[in-house]
Design a protein around this motif. Structure first.
Motif, PDB file in Angstrom:
ATOM      1  N   UNK A 176      -2.848   3.432   5.942  1.00  0.00           N
ATOM      2  CA  UNK A 176      -3.494   2.160   5.629  1.00  0.00           C
ATOM      3  C   UNK A 176      -2.625   0.992   6.083  1.00  0.00           C
ATOM      4  N   UNK A 177      -1.302   1.123   5.893  1.00  0.00           N
ATOM      5  CA  UNK A 177      -0.378   0.078   6.340  1.00  0.00           C
ATOM      6  C   UNK A 177      -0.465  -0.090   7.864  1.00  0.00           C
ATOM      7  N   UNK A 178      -0.527   1.015   8.588  1.00  0.00           N
ATOM      8  CA  UNK A 178      -0.591   0.960  10.054  1.00  0.00           C
ATOM      9  C   UNK A 178      -1.865   0.255  10.515  1.00  0.00           C
ATOM     10  N   UNK A 201       5.965  -5.093   4.986  1.00  0.00           N
ATOM     11  CA  UNK A 201       5.113  -4.102   4.326  1.00  0.00           C
ATOM     12  C   UNK A 201       5.956  -3.362   3.299  1.00  0.00           C
ATOM     13  N   UNK A 202       5.299  -2.876   2.260  1.00  0.00           N
ATOM     14  CA  UNK A 202       6.018  -2.094   1.253  1.00  0.00           C
ATOM     15  C   UNK A 202       5.027  -1.207   0.509  1.00  0.00           C
ATOM     16  N   UNK A 245       0.860  -1.187   0.000  1.00  0.00           N
ATOM     17  CA  UNK A 245       0.000   0.000   0.000  1.00  0.00           C
ATOM     18  C   UNK A 245       0.891   1.231   0.000  1.00  0.00           C
ATOM     19  N   UNK A 246       0.493   2.271  -0.724  1.00  0.00           N
ATOM     20  CA  UNK A 246       1.319   3.472  -0.785  1.00  0.00           C
ATOM     21  C   UNK A 246       0.920   4.501   0.271  1.00  0.00           C
ATOM     22  N   UNK A 253       7.656  -5.628  -3.839  1.00  0.00           N
ATOM     23  CA  UNK A 253       6.766  -6.714  -3.425  1.00  0.00           C
ATOM     24  C   UNK A 253       6.972  -7.957  -4.283  1.00  0.00           C
ATOM     25  N   UNK A 254       7.181  -7.770  -5.585  1.00  0.00           N
ATOM     26  CA  UNK A 254       7.441  -8.913  -6.462  1.00  0.00           C
ATOM     27  C   UNK A 254       8.664  -9.694  -6.003  1.00  0.00           C
TER      28      UNK A 254
END
Length: 243
Positions: A13-15, A32-33, A8-9, A39-40
């Motif tokens: 949202x990541x938190x 997370x990234x 997620x950028x 991610x790939x």
């Protein structure tokens, strides 16, 4: 235990997702990234069972990212935009979470991932019942309609479109009849013509090559190609005479 990755950028949202994963006993956050490219690499080099994937991201959108991982991990999409749900499910996303995400809805999606990932005898809790509805895009841009399977009388294919007919309504959507047939529960629906699918429970009568419906004046043709399979499916309910 399912190993998870958040892509997620938005740090907020990541938190939130990280907190939800920490509260869920069968999930383990591996990383997370904000970069789909990174991610790939993570997915290729680590065992990742489940990805929480945002749709709107720089470099590569979540919908473009999914074909790149080639089914190596299950995906739950996260987004603030409901109009991408159909495309997400076409790409075999396990679930679709709309932001802001409630923990109860997150847990339901996580349980679906767990049930899909391990043998039934070892499940953390029983699998959810079979879905009884779908969302489809309509002719109006950006508008989606929920269609309950129990309401469908019949479905008509019209070139590149489908007409989903209920007793009260008609929903026209840009879908292929074969693709929708595969999503419908086989015990409830049956193809009876190259252009028609019917709800078996809604059939009132069969008159020659016409299928009539309860509380509905419309009828559907019974195609010769589908006739034998149709009557074979109805055999256990048939009494007296010959078909």
């Amino acid at each position: 235990m399912l190993s998870c990755l958040i892509i997620d950028d938005e740090q907020g949202a990541i938190d939130i997702l990280s907190t939800f994963i920490e509260k869920t006993p069968f999930l383990n956050l591996e990383g997370t990234t904000s970069s789909p490219i990174e991610a790939l690499s993570i997915i290729e080099n680590q065992t990742i069972d489940l990805v929480f994937l945002d749709i709107h991201m720089p470099q590569i959108s979540g919908l473009d990212f999914m074909p790149l991982i080639k089914g190596r991990t299950k995906v739950i999409l996260t987004t603030a935009y409901s109009e991408f749900a159909v495309k997400g499910f076409e790409l075999e996303a396990l679930d679709y979470l709309l932001k802001p995400i409630a923990f109860e809805r997150f847990l339901k999606a996580a349980q679906k991932a767990l049930n899909a990932n391990i043998e039934p005898s070892a499940r953390w809790q029983p699998a959810e019942k079979e879905d009884d509805y779908i969302f489809v895009k309509t002719e109006s841009k950006g508008k989606m309609m929920k269609v309950n399977f129990a309401d469908i009388m019949y479905i008509e294919g019209m070139k590149n479109y489908l007409s989903i007919n209920t007793k009260e309504d008609q929903v026209v959507t840009l879908l292929n009849i074969k693709d929708l047939e595969e999503r419908l529960p086989a015990r409830q629906f049956m193809r009876v013509h190259k252009s028609y699918i019917v709800s078996i429970n809604k059939i009132k009568a069969i008159d020659g090559n016409q299928i009539l419906f309860t509380d509905m004046k419309a009828y559907v043709p019974l195609g010769d190609t589908y006739r034998s399979a149709f009557f074979e499916a109805l055999n256990q309910k048939m009494m007296g005479g010959k078909k």
